[in-house]
Design an enzyme around this catalytic site. Structure first.
Site, PDB file in Angstrom:
ATOM      1  N   CYS A 394       0.846  -1.188   0.000  1.00  0.00           N
ATOM      2  CA  CYS A 394       0.000   0.000   0.000  1.00  0.00           C
ATOM      3  C   CYS A 394       0.885   1.243   0.000  1.00  0.00           C
ATOM      4  O   CYS A 394       2.114   1.157  -0.004  1.00  0.00           O
ATOM      5  CB  CYS A 394      -0.949  -0.004   1.205  1.00  0.00           C
ATOM      6  SG  CYS A 394      -0.108   0.134   2.795  1.00  0.00           S
ATOM      7  N   GLY A 398      -0.289   5.869   6.418  1.00  0.00           N
ATOM      8  CA  GLY A 398      -0.583   5.904   7.843  1.00  0.00           C
ATOM      9  C   GLY A 398       0.627   5.694   8.732  1.00  0.00           C
ATOM     10  O   GLY A 398       0.514   5.800   9.966  1.00  0.00           O
ATOM     11  N   THR A 443      -4.610  -2.713   5.619  1.00  0.00           N
ATOM     12  CA  THR A 443      -3.569  -1.887   5.030  1.00  0.00           C
ATOM     13  C   THR A 443      -3.101  -0.886   6.083  1.00  0.00           C
ATOM     14  O   THR A 443      -3.812  -0.595   7.051  1.00  0.00           O
ATOM     15  CB  THR A 443      -4.072  -1.088   3.803  1.00  0.00           C
ATOM     16  OG1 THR A 443      -5.051  -0.125   4.231  1.00  0.00           O
ATOM     17  CG2 THR A 443      -4.685  -1.997   2.764  1.00  0.00           C
ATOM     18  N   CYS A 444      -1.901  -0.350   5.878  1.00  0.00           N
ATOM     19  CA  CYS A 444      -1.396   0.734   6.727  1.00  0.00           C
ATOM     20  C   CYS A 444      -1.551   2.058   5.998  1.00  0.00           C
ATOM     21  O   CYS A 444      -0.689   2.942   6.081  1.00  0.00           O
ATOM     22  CB  CYS A 444       0.060   0.491   7.122  1.00  0.00           C
ATOM     23  SG  CYS A 444       1.187   0.262   5.724  1.00  0.00           S
ATOM     24  N   SER A 445      -2.659   2.209   5.276  1.00  0.00           N
ATOM     25  CA  SER A 445      -2.956   3.422   4.519  1.00  0.00           C
ATOM     26  C   SER A 445      -4.213   4.074   5.088  1.00  0.00           C
ATOM     27  O   SER A 445      -5.072   3.401   5.676  1.00  0.00           O
ATOM     28  CB  SER A 445      -3.161   3.100   3.037  1.00  0.00           C
ATOM     29  OG  SER A 445      -3.640   4.223   2.334  1.00  0.00           O
TER      30      SER A 445
END
Length: 575
Positions: A394, A398, A443-445
């Site tokens: 991703c 974040g 996701t780390c978004s």
């Protein structure tokens, strides 16, 4: 502090003997400032790179000091930019940035500092001589040992020293113009939550080999006292807790502890022995939520369900392996295994090394591409899995380790490409594994294109799956405007900086029916529509009879002309 509180005569500042011993030589300071200039230029032109990892991996001067200076320059970038325009008139026009090559993105310290626009060379010196609380000490150090040579960097140093009073006057003017009472008010909101110097650490107990006793013993030897989690968070936000005095248990995740950023966790015996490791709380959420879902569905303590076999997990994009390790801890209670798939060779080596160090017996690394994994291929490990954990590549918007000068502008083209890849990975997980009952997507978004829109598209394509309502007490949920058919209340969102956590997104899919065949799916869906050529071949006549159109018989066409269009000139042959 307010610049009005500074003494006007910096020459009167006297340093103690201890302070003089701790100061670095001027040559080393100039080398550190050059590294800061390189990193500032690369980070501003490529904001998606991880600054902290690059600095500690490739910096040869002083990684901790370089990191601290980069963060300070980024935090006060709006003020530094204004000072640069007001005081140094010859640099009012910013040089146009050029495309940075990939090898410099991986290691910016290979970059030639002379190719960086002069504008960027002033950043660290403006901060050191005009904004930093230790400006008088730095100024005294440079004035006592500085020698004016022909070097460009040293000319910039001399220019900043001569114009220090002009910079102070400019700060007073800008504070009055923008209504700022303190220098800290210049720090943008998107950087206040990303102060790595104040970001606490989450420590997780590795239950594969140990329990909490070893980590608690390390806390006791370090002189840390247990504190309530909410009081700990409030104290860290207000700045009351900065020294390593307390630790706190996480109220949600078992075996997770919170300590201050200044705690020297690398000296803990439990971390050196692999009995504990650092892991952000947001990264725990997908596996922890999965455990709670299995427990609520009453299958967490059962080895079989409907003749499908043991409870095994596939971690589709596993490296560096944190989720696989935590999932392996939970699967030990039901004699289940975790199969960690990683395509990239270098990341796969990192995954193997991490699993060996933490001694995870029920986690098996697999070097391969998840998109090429099918149960019909004969691999029993893939065919026996009943759960898929999917955390695809991703944008990383974040992550708290990604600091940018100005508020980050979304790279629409890059986000759209990642969205297509994420949708493809999720479609593969939901379509080709008939034995799988749960799919955890995360996701780390923070971009909805990579989160809610991907989930909404998957639900529209696959009616045999639904979202599971999870973690009802969590305050932040999905964005309903991106979920046209509802279900946003079943999604988990972690805002960037919430309780010192990185931005994260979690969705849990549960199977409610068998995977339909292609003929059973919606024929009007874009993936099931026949091509125009197929529709023309089976076009019905006036009576409703289907007439198949005959293709041209290629046997009657010369070999050199087969497949050639009429517009292409034919080849001439000699008689």
């Amino acid at each position: 502090r307010n610049p009005d509180d500074y003494d006007d005569e910096e020459e009167d500042y006297m340093m103690d003997e201890e302070e003089e011993e701790l100061l670095l030589p001027v040559d080393q300071l100039l080398a550190i400032y050059e590294d800061v200039v390189k990193m500032c230029y690369v980070v501003q032109n490529a904001p998606y790179i991880s600054m902290k990892n690059i600095v500690f991996k490739h910096c040869d001067t002083n990684p901790s000091m370089v990191t601290k200076l980069i963060i300070s320059v980024m935090q006060y970038y709006p003020l530094i930019k204004q000072i640069n325009k007001e005081v140094y008139e010859e640099h009012r026009k910013i040089d146009k940035p050029f495309r940075i090559k990939d090898r410099f993105l991986k290691n910016p310290f290979l970059f030639d500092v002379e190719k960086i626009p002069t504008w960027y060379h002033y950043y660290p010196f403006i901060f050191e001589f005009a904004i930093s609380e230790e400006r008088r000490k730095t100024l005294k150090r440079f004035k006592s040992e500085y020698e004016s040579d022909a070097d460009e960097t040293e000319d910039i140093v001399l220019r900043c020293i001569k114009k220090r009073k002009a910079m102070k006057k400019c700060i007073r003017k800008l504070n009055a113009q923008y209504g700022k009472k303190e220098l800290k008010e210049w720090i943008p909101k998107h950087l206040k939550v990303a102060q790595m110097s104040a970001k606490p650490k989450y420590v997780h107990v590795n239950t594969h080999v140990a329990d909490e006793s070893s980590l608690l013993q390390d806390f006791e030897e370090a002189g840390l006292e247990e504190k309530n989690y909410k009081e700990m968070i409030d104290g860290l936000k207000s700045g009351e807790i900065t020294k390593p005095l307390y630790f706190s248990r996480d109220p949600h995740i078992e075996g997770l502890f919170l300590v201050a950023s200044s705690t020297r966790t690398h000296q803990f015996q439990s971390i050196q022995n692999g009995e504990a490791f650092i892991m952000d709380k947001s990264s725990h959420l997908p596996v922890w939520i999965l455990k709670e879902v299995l427990r609520s569905d009453n299958i967490y303590h059962k080895k079989q369900k409907g003749g499908k076999g043991p409870l095994h997990i596939i971690d589709a994009t596993a490296a560096p392996g944190n989720k696989s390790i935590v999932a392996g801890e939970y699967m030990k209670r039901v004699n289940g295994n975790v199969y960690s798939i990683e395509r990239d060779e270098r990341r796969f080596e990192t995954l193997q090394h991490r699993l060996e160090n933490l001694r995870c017996s029920n986690v098996t690394p697999i070097h391969g591409d998840f998109l090429k994994a099918f149960p019909a291929n004969g691999d029993e490990r893939i065919a026996s899995a009943r759960i898929i954990i999917l955390d695809p590549s991703c944008s990383g918007s974040g992550m708290l380790t990604r600091l940018v000068f100005e508020e980050e502008k979304k790279d629409v083209v890059r986000v759209k490409r990642l969205q297509s890849f994420q949708a493809l990975m999720l479609k593969h997980s939901l379509s080709h594994f008939p034995n799988v009952d749960y799919v955890m997507y995360s996701t780390c978004s923070v971009h909805p294109e990579e989160n809610e829109e991907v989930v909404a598209e998957a639900l529209d394509r696959h009616e045999e799956w639904e979202l599971v309502p999870v973690f009802q007490e969590w305050p932040t949920r999905g964005y309903p405007q991106y979920m046209p058919h509802g279900g946003a209340e079943n999604l988990i969102r972690v805002e960037r900086g919430q309780n010192f956590m990185g931005g994260f997104f979690v969705a849990c899919f549960k199977r409610i029916g068998p995977t339909p065949k292609r003929s059973d799916r919606n024929p009007n869906h874009k993936n099931n529509r026949k091509s125009m050529y197929q529709q023309q071949r089976r076009r019905p006549d006036a009576r409703g009879n289907v007439i198949k159109r005959k293709r041209k018989d290629k046997k009657n066409v010369p070999a050199f002309a087969r497949g050639m269009s009429n517009n292409r000139p034919t080849k001439k042959f000699k008689k």
